[in-house]
Structure formats: structure tokens, C-alpha cells
Design a protein around this motif. Structure first.
Motif, PDB file in Angstrom:
ATOM      1  N   TRP A   1       0.829  -1.205   0.000  1.00  0.00           N
ATOM      2  CA  TRP A   1       0.000   0.000   0.000  1.00  0.00           C
ATOM      3  C   TRP A   1       0.861   1.251   0.000  1.00  0.00           C
ATOM      4  O   TRP A   1       0.519   2.247  -0.669  1.00  0.00           O
ATOM      5  N   ALA A   2       1.967   1.232   0.747  1.00  0.00           N
ATOM      6  CA  ALA A   2       2.881   2.386   0.732  1.00  0.00           C
ATOM      7  C   ALA A   2       3.521   2.545  -0.636  1.00  0.00           C
ATOM      8  O   ALA A   2       3.678   3.661  -1.150  1.00  0.00           O
ATOM      9  N   ALA A   3       3.896   1.414  -1.267  1.00  0.00           N
ATOM     10  CA  ALA A   3       4.479   1.487  -2.609  1.00  0.00           C
ATOM     11  C   ALA A   3       3.460   2.007  -3.616  1.00  0.00           C
ATOM     12  O   ALA A   3       3.785   2.825  -4.495  1.00  0.00           O
TER      13      ALA A   3
ATOM     14  N   ARG B   1       7.562   6.731   9.018  1.00  0.00           N
ATOM     15  CA  ARG B   1       7.684   7.299   7.682  1.00  0.00           C
ATOM     16  C   ARG B   1       6.455   8.150   7.390  1.00  0.00           C
ATOM     17  O   ARG B   1       5.807   8.024   6.362  1.00  0.00           O
ATOM     18  N   GLY B   2       6.111   9.005   8.336  1.00  0.00           N
ATOM     19  CA  GLY B   2       4.886   9.776   8.223  1.00  0.00           C
ATOM     20  C   GLY B   2       5.047  11.020   7.380  1.00  0.00           C
ATOM     21  O   GLY B   2       6.102  11.296   6.782  1.00  0.00           O
ATOM     22  N   PRO B   3       3.997  11.841   7.343  1.00  0.00           N
ATOM     23  CA  PRO B   3       4.021  13.059   6.535  1.00  0.00           C
ATOM     24  C   PRO B   3       5.143  14.021   6.925  1.00  0.00           C
ATOM     25  O   PRO B   3       5.612  14.783   6.078  1.00  0.00           O
ATOM     26  N   GLY B   4       5.554  13.996   8.196  1.00  0.00           N
ATOM     27  CA  GLY B   4       6.606  14.914   8.623  1.00  0.00           C
ATOM     28  C   GLY B   4       7.916  14.684   7.889  1.00  0.00           C
ATOM     29  O   GLY B   4       8.535  15.631   7.376  1.00  0.00           O
ATOM     30  N   LEU B   5       8.356  13.424   7.833  1.00  0.00           N
ATOM     31  CA  LEU B   5       9.601  13.111   7.133  1.00  0.00           C
ATOM     32  C   LEU B   5       9.460  13.360   5.634  1.00  0.00           C
ATOM     33  O   LEU B   5      10.383  13.869   4.981  1.00  0.00           O
ATOM     34  N   ILE B   6       8.301  13.026   5.074  1.00  0.00           N
ATOM     35  CA  ILE B   6       8.076  13.246   3.644  1.00  0.00           C
ATOM     36  C   ILE B   6       8.085  14.735   3.326  1.00  0.00           C
ATOM     37  O   ILE B   6       8.685  15.182   2.340  1.00  0.00           O
ATOM     38  N   ALA B   7       7.430  15.539   4.191  1.00  0.00           N
ATOM     39  CA  ALA B   7       7.414  16.987   3.972  1.00  0.00           C
ATOM     40  C   ALA B   7       8.810  17.579   4.114  1.00  0.00           C
ATOM     41  O   ALA B   7       9.188  18.494   3.360  1.00  0.00           O
TER      42      ALA B   7
ATOM     43  N   VAL C   1       3.008  16.760  -3.947  1.00  0.00           N
ATOM     44  CA  VAL C   1       2.004  15.747  -4.265  1.00  0.00           C
ATOM     45  C   VAL C   1       2.133  14.554  -3.314  1.00  0.00           C
ATOM     46  O   VAL C   1       1.135  14.027  -2.796  1.00  0.00           O
ATOM     47  N   GLN C   2       3.362  14.133  -3.055  1.00  0.00           N
ATOM     48  CA  GLN C   2       3.572  13.000  -2.142  1.00  0.00           C
ATOM     49  C   GLN C   2       3.167  13.358  -0.714  1.00  0.00           C
ATOM     50  O   GLN C   2       2.633  12.510   0.019  1.00  0.00           O
ATOM     51  N   VAL C   3       3.399  14.611  -0.304  1.00  0.00           N
ATOM     52  CA  VAL C   3       3.003  15.029   1.045  1.00  0.00           C
ATOM     53  C   VAL C   3       1.485  14.984   1.191  1.00  0.00           C
ATOM     54  O   VAL C   3       0.947  14.484   2.198  1.00  0.00           O
TER      55      VAL C   3
ATOM     56  N   PRO D   1      -2.809   7.802   5.023  1.00  0.00           N
ATOM     57  CA  PRO D   1      -1.771   7.457   5.997  1.00  0.00           C
ATOM     58  C   PRO D   1      -1.572   5.955   6.128  1.00  0.00           C
ATOM     59  O   PRO D   1      -2.444   5.159   5.759  1.00  0.00           O
ATOM     60  N   ASP D   2      -0.417   5.570   6.667  1.00  0.00           N
ATOM     61  CA  ASP D   2      -0.155   4.161   6.945  1.00  0.00           C
ATOM     62  C   ASP D   2      -1.047   3.705   8.101  1.00  0.00           C
ATOM     63  O   ASP D   2      -1.028   4.302   9.175  1.00  0.00           O
TER      64      ASP D   2
END
Length: 719
Positions: A43-45, A89-95, A176-178, A185-186
Motif C-alpha cells: 500500500w505504501a508502494a 515514515r509519516g508526513p513529517g519526514l516526507i514533507a 504531491v507526495q506530502v 496514511p499508513d
């Protein structure tokens, strides 16, 4: 057997250092070429692949093929953050990654008109990104991904607005990924389930090994991973499945009780020894069942017959009060685990301030995490730090590579520097393994993708579909090995370039040649300026001796001064010792593949010292299971014994760190004083304290024959 002889005779012609380099490079190359059957969360992929698709197709429709490459690059690099190993690996790290890509693109464009200044800024940026390896693999990889954006600036911007536009296009792909991470969310908790299940399996394996060998050593790696997975925000703790609560805390207690049960003081008759063995095996089966239940999320309780057999074993008399109490405690702990899995236990208390959420470790806030990160990075700003050496090497090599390509006016010369950034790692084995895998993966990816493009001439939309398919597959199989990842990344880039109608044949040849050039530069730089883990082993061993000694003394202090404060200090010391154990283990694994094994402790000597420290640690764990109640009086003689143990092992750690001869300490005298005090200490505690003193003296005796002196003469300059 003949094959082994031929291999040995082939190496025999390469003498000394050459043979060591040959073996190490061969081992690292094989490691890099290995392909694992490991997959990320589908799902994350899928989510990350959808982010790339939205960025590519949206930019293609709105801006055309010439501008679609930049959002695609931003989305692809940011999407990799959400499939990196880890539990947060939440939105914080992605942002943060998306913001870093935007900043890198803007800064690079701002200085691009001045090549000399650009190379200097590139070196500083690469240095800063490489220092993030001090925070762990995931932050290090995420920070490293911001450097390629700066390298891919192939033309200076026309003006300030042009630079902003370039950075915004990159940042838009990351944004877009954020947005997808916030909206999708996971929720599966697969990583946390796996970590906790692995902890149960590791304790079960320990119980089985104890049934065969009472001196078996426990590997704390799985428990450490389970603890990392249990570090949550309050919101995450409220959403966490019930079966992930409480069991991790119980695992530590089960592990300690197993050690007490397997090693009761005095001589045990053969009949009762067999009874203990049967109880250990039954406990292992219960823990395996619990692991399966946690991993699948379904309630799979232990069989009634198995639990009944354990209760009967606990009721039957086992020689010695300590063994009998341990058997009863083990049954109680396993019953609590069963209750948690059945979701019927309402009385567990949390840990570390996590009331209402069993085993909930509170994750620090953003400001606290930033402060911790800054302190961690700052601690690495010292001359002997492998992280600092890695960052300096990356900065210099990237700047030199890019500068040479600019001086020679090599078209697409940034690919050589890009190879440097993506391949170089703090340790030798990963760098060489990834270098070989990247070159082979580039050849395979170029061959497949260019064949498709040259035969079928896909239009921009079809090429975009192929690029998205490649990056989606990359997100799914990133754990399969760098060879597979490099192949998919290369194919992705070829399909992206074909969208813009670039001259494919010349582009492919340049990429292959420049990738090979980058690999050769990496190997040369590492040979001239390495950062060997081998020479850090003595220091890592000293850290483990120091933290284990502190834990042993803290366990004694918990007996000498009963109370929550002493128990908390013992728990913190246990965790510090566990971290030092894992650091030494990681360094030893990396050092085993290096060609300079004579510059540190021998592998055999290090293994013996490691085992002796594990026995000392187990003795402290056993002692800590017999803590008195808080209302019992203090025991000054026990405190004196704790101080003697602490100072003795601190001195030993200092001698190992400095390469001096280890001296022995008379611990028996302090122990005799404690016995003579007759302060009401139970005999089982005194027996456990005697065992701890014997293990400490055995460790010191072993270290007197371990050569931990740093290499002398000119060789140290190359370390």
C-alpha cells in the motif's frame, strides 16, 4: 574441497595487503549483487507510485514534455522517503524531504551562473547532507536525495524568476507526495507488528537455547527494534491495535526470568533439570504462538494442553527457592501475554508516561527532536568520527568530480557526481557493494529501456506510463537489493528523457561511461582516504564495557537502595548497554569485510570479549529480578560493592580504549564485606552478586590477553 584449494592458491599469489583487498572487494561485490525476496508494504508502494503518476501526467498535460521531468524527479525522490526502512515514515519526514528538494533546487539555481561558487556550494551541501547519517540510515538517505536535485541543473537560469520556477516544479512533485501521505496514511502497522513478533521469536529462541546450554547468550537486537517501533505520538497510540500493547514490556521480564530459571544456584538433580528444560521448551512454544498471533493480527491462543502442562510444571517442586519462584513468575508473565492477545486484560500499566496505552513510549515533540538531532550531529564533529570523515570525503569527491566535468565541458557530466552521491556510504562494504551493483544495474537498465524506446518509439504519454511503472516497481522491491533498485532507477530515467525527445543513443552512452567514471572515482577515493570500522572496534568495545559496568553497578544499587529511582536508573543503564552492544555488533559486521583486519582486536579475541560481556550482562539481569520491596532498609555494604564494580569496569574500559594492559580488580574483598555486614540480604541475592563478581573478574582476565592497542607508525595516518 578442490574448489576451495584452487581459490586459496589463486589468492596466494597476491601477497599481504593485495590479498586482503582482493578478498574484501570480492566479498563486497557479491554482497552488492545479491538479490533478496523482500518487499515493502504494497500500500505504501502504491501510494508513492500514485504520487509519481499524478506529478508526471499532470505536468505532461499542463506544461508539456519539456517541463514534466522536474515534477517527476521531485515526486520520485520524495516518494522514496515513504518506503525507507523504519517505523515513522509519516508526513513529517516526507514533507521535510520535499522542502529539502525545493531548497536544494533553489540554492543550486541561484549560484549556477558562477561555476566556481556552484562547486563550493555543492560541496557544502553534500557535506551537510552526509552528516545526517549520524541520525540513522533513513535520515541519511533522505538527506542524500537532496543533492541530486542540485546536480541536475544542466543550464544556468536566465533570471531569478527562472530559478524560482525550477525549484517550484521540483517542490510541486514533492508536495504531491506530502498531500497523499496526509490523505492516505499508513494504517496497517505491519512494521510494528513485525518488530514485536520478532522480539517474541528471539525470546523463544533464547528459551530453546537455554534448554540445551545454560550459558546461552541473548541477542538484544530484536528487543531494541521493538522498543524503537513502540515510540509513538499520543495520536498514534490511540490508533494502535490492542495486541501491540503491553507485550513488549513483558518480553524483557520474560527474558530475565528465563535466565534465572535456567541457572539456579547450587547443584540441581537430573530429574528436576529435565523438568526445567521441559518448562523452557513449553515457554518457547507459547511465545512462538504469541508471535504468530501478533504478526497476523488474529487471536491464536496457546493450546490448553500446553498451558496446563506449564502450570503442572510450576506446581511441582523444583529444587531451590529461586528456581521455584522463577517458574511461577514465568507462568504469570505468559498468562498476561495470553490475556493481552485475547484483549481481556484491563489492568496493565504503561511505561515511560504512557498511562492508558500499554508499553507506549512517548515520542518527543518537534522541537525536542530537532534539539536531539542537533546534539547528535554536533557530537560527530570530531576528528575520529567515521560520520565526519564520510561527510568530508563525499563533499570533496563530489566537488572535484563535478568541477572536472565542468572544466572539460563534459555534457551531462553531473551523472558522474550523481553516482558518487548515491553510492558512497560511511562504511567500506556498502560503498563497494553498491558501486558494483550500480554499474551493473545501469547496464541492465539502459539495455532494457533503450531497447524498448528504440524499437517502439513510444510517444510522451506511453513513455510516462513506462516511467511510472518502473518507479512503482522500485518502491515495492527496494528491499530486494541495490542491483534491482539501480536497474529500475536507470530505466525510469531513460523513459523520462525519451519523453522530451532527447538524443537517446548518445545519452545512454554518456550515462554508462559517466557511471563507470563515478565508480572509479569512488573506489580511488576510498582507497586513498578510507574510514575503517576496524580501527573503531577497541573504542566500541570500551563503550560496551563501560555501559555494562554501569548497568551491573546500577542493578546492585537497586538492591542496596530500594525504590523507584534506583529501578529507573537500572532500566536506563540497561538500555544504554543494549545500545552499546548493538553499536559494537554493527561495527564488527562492517569490519569483517574490510582489508585492514590487523589494525584492531582480532576477530577471535573480540568474540571472546563480546561473549564474556554478555555473561556479565546476564548476571546483572538475574540480580535485578530479585529486587527487594521499597520499604526495606538501605544496605551500605551493597552500595560499596556497587561502587567497586563501577570503578573497576570504568578503569577497564579506559585501559581498553587507550590500548593499555588491563589490570585486575579485587572484587571479592568488597563482596566479603557485604556478606559480613549481615544486613538481611537474602542468600539468593548474595549468590547472584558473587556470580556477577566472578564474571567481572573473568572479563578482566580475558582482556589482559586481548591486543587492543591502536596501530603504530605511519599506518594510522591512513585510517
Amino acid at each position: 574441497m578442490a574448489r576451495s584449494t584452487q581459490a586459496d592458491s589463486g589468492i596466494a599469489g597476491v601477497s599481504g595487503l593485495g590479498a586482503a583487498w582482493y578478498r574484501s572487494i570480492k566479498t563486497a561485490s557479491r554482497s552488492g549483487m545479491r538479490v533478496e525476496r523482500a518487499f515493502n508494504d504494497p500500500w505504501a508502494a502504491l501510494r508513492s507510485g500514485c504520487g509519481v503518476a499524478i506529478a508526471v501526467f499532470g505536468a505532461l498535460a499542463l506544461l508539456g514534455p519539456s517541463h514534466a521531468v522536474l515534477p517527476a524527479l521531485g515526486a520520485q525522490l520524495t516518494g522514496m522517503t515513504s518506503v525507507l526502512p523504519g517505523y515513522r515514515r509519516g508526513p513529517g519526514l516526507i514533507a521535510s524531504t520535499a522542502l529539502g528538494l525545493f531548497a536544494s533546487a533553489f540554492v543550486g539555481n541561484a549560484v549556477a551562473p558562477w561555476p566556481a561558487l556552484f562547486v563550493l556550494v555543492l560541496a557544502l551541501w553534500a557535506f551537510g547532507a552526509a552528516m545526517f547519517w549520524a541520525l540513522g540510515a533513513a535520515p541519511g538517505i533522505a538527506a542524500s536525495m537532496t543533492v541530486p536535485v542540485m546536480l541536475t541543473i544542466v543550464r544556468p537560469p536566465r533570471d531569478f524568476a527562472d530559478a524560482v520556477q525550477f525549484a517550484l516544479l521540483i517542490g510541486a512533485g514533492g508536495a504531491v507526495q506530502v498531500v497523499l501521505a496526509l490523505a492516505w496514511p499508513d494504517r496497517s502497522w505491519n512494521a510494528q507488528r513485525g518488530a514485536l513478533a520478532d522480539a517474541c521469536v528471539s525470546v523463544a529462541d533464547y528459551a530453546r537455547r537455554l534448554s540445551r546450554d545454560r550459558d546461552a547468550v541473548f541477542d538484544p537486537n530484536a528487543l531494541a527494534q521493538a522498543r524503537a517501533a513502540a515510540t509513538l505520538t499520543p495520536r498514534q497510540a490511540r490508533r494502535r491495535p490492542t495486541e501491540l500493547s503491553g507485550i513488549r514490556v513483558l518480553m524483557d521480564e520474560v527474558r530475565a526470568v528465563l535466565a534465572v530459571l535456567a541457572k539456579p544456584p547450587g547443584r540441581i538433580p537430573a530429574t528436576e533439570r529435565a523438568q526445567i528444560r521441559a518448562l523452557l521448551l513449553a515457554a518457547a512454544n507459547v511465545l512462538d504462538t504469541a508471535a504468530g498471533s501478533i504478526r497476523t493480527g488474529s487471536v491464536v491462543p496457546p493450546s490448553t494442553a500446553l498451558l496446563t502442562a506449564m502450570e503442572e510444571a510450576a506446581r511441582d517442586s523444583i529444587a531451590g527457592e529461586a528456581a521455584q519462584n522463577a517458574a511461577e513468575k514465568l507462568i504469570d508473565l505468559l498468562t498476561q501475554i495470553d490475556a493481552v492477545l485475547r484483549q481481556t486484560d484491563e489492568g496493565e500499566s504503561g511505561e515511560d508516561g504512557g498511562a492508558g496505552h500499554h508499553g507506549f513510549l512517548r515520542r518527543p515533540g518537534t522541537r525536542q527532536r530537532l534539539d536531539q538531532a542537533w546534539r547528535t550531529v554536533r557530537r560527530e564533529l570530531r576528528r575520529d568520527s567515521p560520520i565526519l570523515r564520510h561527510a568530508l570525503r563525499v563533499a570533496v569527491v563530489v566537488a572535484v568530480t563535478d568541477g572536472i566535468c565542468k572544466l572539460l565541458n563534459v555534457q551531462h557530466g553531473y551523472w558522474a557526481a550523481l553516482t558518487v552521491v548515491m553510492v558512497m556510504r560511511p562504511d567500506f562494504s556498502q560503498t563497494f557493494g553498491r558501486g558494483v551493483a550500480r554499474f551493473v544495474g545501469t547496464l541492465v537498465g539502459v539495455a532494457i529501456a533503450s531497447t524498448v524506446v528504440l524499437l517502439f518509439h513510444p510517444d510522451p504519454w506511453v513513455a510516462a506510463v513506462l516511467a511510472v511503472a518502473c518507479t512503482g516497481a522500485l518502491y515495492l522491491v527496494m528491499q530486494s537489493g541495490y542491483l534491482v533498485a539501480s536497474t529500475l532507477i536507470t530505466a525510469y530515467i531513460v523513459f523520462l528523457l525519451s519523453m522530451d525527445g532527447l538524443a537517446l543513443a548518445s545519452t545512454v552512452r554518456e550515462r554508462v561511461a559517466l557511471t563507470l567514471l563515478g565508480g572509479l572515482i569512488i573506489f580511488t577515493s576510498y582507497a586513498l582516504w578510507p574510514s575503517w570500522q576496524t580501527v573503531t572496534l577497541a573504542g566500541r568495545l570500551a563503550d560496551l564495557i563501560e555501559t555494562t559496568g554501569t548497568y551491573a553497578a546500577s542493578a546492585i544499587d537497586a538492591v542496596a537502595e530500594p525504590g523507584p529511582g534506583s529501578r529507573r536508573r537500572a532500566r536506563e543503564a540497561l538500555l544504554d548497554s543494549r545500545d552499546a552492544y548493538l553499536a559494537l555488533e554493527s561495527a564488527a559486521l562492517a569490519a569483517a569485510q574490510e582489508p585492514v583486519r590487523d589494525r584492531g582486536p582480532s576477530r577471535e579475541g573480540l568474540t571472546r570479549a563480546h561473549h564474556a560481556l554478555a555473561r556479565l550482562f546476564e548476571a546483572a539481569v538475574v540480580l535485578q529480578t530479585h529486587l527487594p520491596s521499597d520499604d526495606e532498609p538501605t544496605r551500605p555494604a551493597a552500595s560499596a560493592f556497587a561502587r567497586t564494580v563501577r570503578y573497576a569496569l570504568l578503569a577497564t574500559a579506559g585501559q581498553v580504549r587507550d590500548g593499555e594492559t588491563v589490570s585486575s580488580t579485587d572484587l571479592e574483598g568488597a563482596l566479603t564485606t557485604w556478606r559480613a555486614a549481615q544486613d538481611g540480604t537474602p542468600a539468593t541475592i548474595l549468590l547472584d552478586a558473587a556470580r556477577l563478581a566472578a564474571e567481572a573478574n573473568r572479563l578482566q582476565g580475558l582482556l589482559t590477553t586481548l591486543d587492543t592497542a591502536p596501530p603504530a607508525g605511519p599506518s594510522i595516518a591512513n585510517d
